[in-house]
Design an enzyme around this catalytic site. Structure first.
Site, short mmCIF file in Angstrom:
data_model
loop_
_atom_site.label_atom_id
_atom_site.label_comp_id
_atom_site.label_asym_id
_atom_site.label_seq_id
_atom_site.Cartn_x
_atom_site.Cartn_y
_atom_site.Cartn_z
N HIS A 502 15.34 45.11 -1.96
CA HIS A 502 14.70 44.62 -3.18
C HIS A 502 15.73 44.38 -4.28
O HIS A 502 15.63 43.42 -5.05
CB HIS A 502 13.65 45.62 -3.66
CG HIS A 502 12.53 45.80 -2.69
ND1 HIS A 502 12.52 46.79 -1.74
CD2 HIS A 502 11.40 45.09 -2.52
CE1 HIS A 502 11.41 46.68 -1.03
NE2 HIS A 502 10.71 45.67 -1.48
N ARG A 635 5.58 24.12 7.60
CA ARG A 635 5.50 25.09 8.70
C ARG A 635 4.03 25.45 8.92
O ARG A 635 3.35 25.85 7.98
CB ARG A 635 6.30 26.36 8.37
CG ARG A 635 6.31 27.37 9.51
CD ARG A 635 7.11 28.61 9.15
NE ARG A 635 6.46 29.41 8.11
CZ ARG A 635 7.04 30.45 7.50
NH1 ARG A 635 8.27 30.79 7.82
NH2 ARG A 635 6.39 31.12 6.58
N GLU A 724 13.93 30.99 15.53
CA GLU A 724 13.94 32.35 15.01
C GLU A 724 14.24 33.37 16.10
O GLU A 724 14.44 34.55 15.81
CB GLU A 724 12.57 32.68 14.39
CG GLU A 724 12.22 31.77 13.23
CD GLU A 724 10.75 31.89 12.86
OE1 GLU A 724 10.45 32.49 11.81
OE2 GLU A 724 9.90 31.39 13.63
N ASP A 748 14.74 36.23 10.57
CA ASP A 748 14.23 36.64 11.86
C ASP A 748 15.26 36.48 12.96
O ASP A 748 15.35 37.32 13.87
CB ASP A 748 12.97 35.85 12.21
CG ASP A 748 11.72 36.48 11.64
OD1 ASP A 748 11.72 37.70 11.42
OD2 ASP A 748 10.73 35.76 11.41
N ARG A 758 14.59 44.28 10.10
CA ARG A 758 15.16 43.81 8.84
C ARG A 758 14.70 44.63 7.65
O ARG A 758 15.27 44.56 6.57
CB ARG A 758 14.81 42.34 8.61
CG ARG A 758 13.34 42.07 8.63
CD ARG A 758 13.02 40.60 8.58
NE ARG A 758 13.05 40.08 7.23
CZ ARG A 758 12.45 38.95 6.88
NH1 ARG A 758 11.81 38.23 7.78
NH2 ARG A 758 12.49 38.53 5.63
N CYS A 795 16.56 27.25 6.74
CA CYS A 795 15.63 27.54 5.64
C CYS A 795 15.51 29.04 5.38
O CYS A 795 14.65 29.46 4.62
CB CYS A 795 14.25 26.96 5.95
SG CYS A 795 13.48 27.64 7.42
#
Length: 863
Positions: A502, A635, A724, A748, A758, A795
């Site tokens: 964060h 997407r 991904e 990903d 992650r 992206c």
């Protein structure tokens, strides 16, 4: 009903959130408010996703009366706080509440359904544990008495049929009623009472006979009474609609609120030991005591020798090199985040004559803390203001102050009294558990501030200074990051954290250079000033005057002119990642060359039914309209067990990140994808954007071919897939046989390549997109695209890192897509290097042994 409060539920667990919402809605008599779920993660099932929370807040804000956000565990709070940075709510107020997620949600939904204000809805939600707390306290005092026990003496002396006694009292209309329904006055009857009260000019008070009346404005007050079957209540109403209200309530009680009124077989009273009711739960485990205070690290001693040290050693395992997470290269004076405020000693008892004066010191110190927090709130952004104002409210809490004064009257020194009184309140919240326990930290923080004011210690939290500084901390909570002033904080350095933490995300959002995982930077500082490179992770303590002079303290980056290219003219379109029309408009203002990732989940998440094709068309047109004549890559729905949908029955999975998500949901509900493709095609036909469509979570060529066939059958000519998974990267050459382009989702792809969640902080180093294996897979996809002239976009989050963006171009990326704020810095980096330099850097990264060496090699070539 318009202008009602919308409610957002943020939970690590989708099944938990769905069950809590179902319970709350079941208890709402009619016309419930909008409740939007943001539960589970995009990539790992159990967890939270700030972007999903932001989208949920935006959807709930459509109610017009404000948004109340309920959260469960710690990182849910962090995600919600961070989501405020991205939520598109205009002037609509948003509150993050400390209310418990189950009881608070029930109280909030029932109260919001009545059209109550945001203040009232939050108050009811925050008070929702009163019923449970009072019930358990009573049981502790008398284990044999439950809510279904006989009334107290005198309680049954009046006639017990509902409404048998009804009089005109001085305060209004009164009625005595009996609770007939089997389970007592629980949530559903309480909700019906509030429903009867809604919209009426009446004030309702309820009391057990012989007890003081309690004013009722939401379900919490009623639930706190803990009334069982057979007990009586005295209802008092005043106001223009008092009579009508009492008439309706008397009828409800007489009917048992439409529930069974006969005792259940063997039911000796709900909660009674040995009865058919629920057993009393085991008492909560004792709250852990506050961690012992440790001394704050010493401020760096002055140094005049100009010695320079550099922490750029290679290695990316835990404990290795610092990680740059937000681009920029600056130098400035070091300010260390203060350590914990030391616990005050017990000390000798205060003399009687000095106790009132000592008590007055508490008010003075608390007032000073509250005033300081409010002053800082005035300078903070929206989310920072809310955090600081909440702290000021705690400092001004008269109950907490009085608890401290009571201890002083018994002889405790002021500092010790505050420490113990506020500590007791914090422990009480911890004992409740869940989301409520998280608010204990807020009380502890204010306690530390007041104790610091009383004892002359340094105030905790961010520095209050008007001079620019480099902030060095052990770790930094999003609450702290949110209130940073980018004009004063030149850079951030923390010992903890990772590339997707964060702190990293918020630092990038603020445009503040940042380095994380810098072991020893806070606990063992090496100088007074620090040079920070947020791209490479390089830290130089006490840099030489020559090195410092070579830096522009806050280098200004020119706005993007709308054409991404390298220094030798190689075109690299720079696109925006968006989730809704407002994001697209921001991207257009930033001169983005189009949209490289349009996340369509915004239309689907938090709903109980699939959005209609017309609803989808309207949402998609809002994005397409912002980019007439330019590329927009859509997407398709990226949902599943990680982002559950009520209308896609994926079932429970032990590892949702590896389960039914993305395109795989079409295996379960094929028509869901077909209708979305129809909506995208229809929206594209009504706008002038160059629309392409791609599928997420593709692992095989057969999946890609099936998706391409379905998309083209509905008139969508340009079709691609997300890469991904390592499988898709390895099969990229064969994917290009059936689709037109690929787009790499680096978050990903890194997670699956490195087999490292992650979201797991302990594996942050493995989750670094600079991992050579990840760049090699990207280069494989790039080569496959180059062989056939196919487009290879990126992206993922990696595209927003200027230095890494150049590496991606060298690895074969033909376009880069990122948040609108990141585009100028990436554009500037690309224009400073040639395509050949980018290719050399990509090769060097792939050959590197770890991320530290990869960054160093790329920097040497690209700087």
């Amino acid at each position: 009903m318009t202008n009602r409060v919308g409610i957002v539920v943020v939970s690590h667990s989708a099944p938990l959130a769905e069950a809590a919402v179902a319970l709350a809605l079941e208890m709402t008599p009619s016309d419930p408010p909008r409740v939007v779920l943001a539960a589970g993660t995009a990539d790992g099932g159990t967890g939270t996703d700030a972007m999903r929370v932001a989208e949920a807040i935006g959807e709930a804000a459509a109610e017009g009366g404000g948004v109340l956000v309920l959260m469960d565990l710690g990182s849910a709070v962090l995600s919600a706080e961070m989501a405020l940075e991205f939520a598109d709510v205009g002037e609509t107020p948003v509150r993050l509440t400390s209310a418990p997620i189950v009881e608070g949600l029930l109280a909030a939904v029932v109260t919001a359904a009545s059209g109550a204000s945001l203040d009232d809805v939050e108050a009811e939600a925050r008070g929702a544990l009163a019923a449970k707390s009072s019930h358990l306290v009573e049981e502790d005092a008398d284990p044999g008495s439950g809510s279904g026990s006989a009334p107290a003496d005198g309680a049954g002396e009046t006639e017990t049929s509902a409404g048998a006694e009804e009089t005109r009292a001085e305060v209004g209309v009164e009625a005595e009623v009996e609770v007939l329904n089997r389970d007592g006055l629980h949530a559903r009857p309480a909700a019906l009472v509030i429903g009867a009260l809604a919209g009426r000019d009446a004030v309702l008070r309820v009391a057990r006979p012989g007890s003081d009346p309690v004013r009722v404005s939401g379900p919490t007050a009623l639930l706190a009474l803990g009334v069982g079957q057979g007990e009586t209540l005295r209802l008092t109403a005043e106001g223009a609609d008092a009579r009508a209200l009492l008439d309706e309530l008397v009828a409800l009680f007489a009917d048992g609120f439409g529930e069974p009124t006969d005792p259940a077989p063997g039911d000796a009273g709900i909660g009674d030991p040995g009865s058919g009711g629920a057993a009393t739960p085991d008492p909560a485990p004792p709250a852990a005591p506050d961690a012992p205070a440790t001394a704050a690290p010493p401020q760096p001693a002055g140094r005049t020798d100009g010695r320079t040290t550099s922490r750029t050693a290679g290695g990316s395992a835990p404990g290795g090199a610092p990680i740059g997470v937000s681009a920029g290269r600056v130098a400035g004076r070091v300010v260390l985040m203060p350590g914990p405020v030391a616990e005050p000693p017990e000390g000798p008892a205060i003399a009687d004559a000095d106790r009132e004066r000592e008590a007055a010191r508490v008010a003075e110190a608390a007032d000073a803390v509250a005033a300081a927090l409010r002053k800082r709130a005035e300078r903070a952004g929206e989310e920072g203001r809310a955090i600081l104002e909440a702290g000021a409210a705690i400092a001004a809490d008269e109950d907490l102050r009085e608890a401290a004064r009571e201890r002083i009257r018994s002889g405790s020194p002021a500092a010790r009294a505050v420490w113990d009184a506020f500590g007791a309140a914090a422990e009480a919240l911890r004992a409740v558990g869940g989301r409520t326990a998280e608010r204990a930290a807020d009380i502890s923080d204010v306690r530390a501030r007041i104790v610091a004011a009383l004892t002359g210690q340094q105030q905790p939290g961010l520095p209050d200074t008007d001079d620019p500084y480099v902030l060095v901390a052990h770790d930094l909570a999003p609450a702290d990051t949110a209130v940073l002033d980018p004009e004063l904080c030149l850079a951030l350095v923390t010992e903890e954290g990772g590339p997707t933490s964060h702190t990293a995300i918020l630092a990038r959002g603020h445009g503040i250079p940042a380095v994380v995982a810098a072991r020893g930077a806070w606990s063992d500082p090496q100088g007074d000033t620090l040079l920070v490179d947020g791209s490479t992770g390089e830290l130089v303590w006490d840099p030489s005057p020559e090195l410092t002079a070579s830096l522009a303290e806050r280098a200004e980056i020119a706005p993007f002119d709308g054409e991404g290219r390298t220094s030798d003219g190689h075109r690299v379109p720079l696109l925006a990642n968006v989730g809704k029309a407002a994001d697209a408009e921001e991207g257009a203002r930033a001169n983005a060359e189009g949209v490289g990732l349009f996340r369509t989940e915004f239309c689907f998440l938090g709903r109980t039914e699939e959005p209609s094709v017309d609803e989808q068309i309207a949402a998609y047109r809002g994005v397409f309209a912002a980019f007439p004549g330019k590329r927009v890559v859509v997407r398709t729905l990226d949902a599943g067990s990680d982002k559950p949908l009520a209308f896609v029955p994926t079932g429970e999975e032990e590892n949702p990140a590896l389960g039914v998500r993305g395109l795989r949901t079409s295996w379960i509900v094929p028509e869901l994808l077909d209708r979305q493709l129809e909506a995208i095609a229809a929206a594209a036909a009504q706008e002038r954007a160059e629309v392409a469509v791609m599928a997420p979570m593709v692992a095989t060529v057969a999946e890609a071919a099936d998706f391409a066939e379905r998309a083209r059958a509905r008139g969508l000519e340009r079709v691609g897939v997300m890469i991904e998974t390592p499988s898709a990267a390895l099969l990229a050459d064969r994917l290009f046989e059936v689709i037109d382009f690929v787009s790499l989702g680096t978050n990903d792809l890194t997670q699956y390549t490195m087999a490292a969640d992650r979201l797991l902080g302990s594996l942050a180093a493995l989750g670094d997109p600079w991992q050579p294996a990840v760049i090699e897979l990207i280069a494989r996809a790039g080569a496959a695209g180059a062989a056939v002239g196919g487009s290879v976009g990126v992206c993922g989050e990696a595209a927003a890192d200027p230095l890494l963006a150049a590496v991606l171009v060298g690895a074969g990326a033909t376009s880069l897509s990122m948040s609108a704020r990141a585009i100028p810095a990436v554009a500037a980096q690309l224009r400073a290097v040639s395509l050949e330099q980018c290719r050399e850097a990509a090769s060097a990264v792939i050959e590197a042994r770890d991320t530290g060496a990869a960054r160093a090699a790329a920097s040497a070539i690209l700087r």
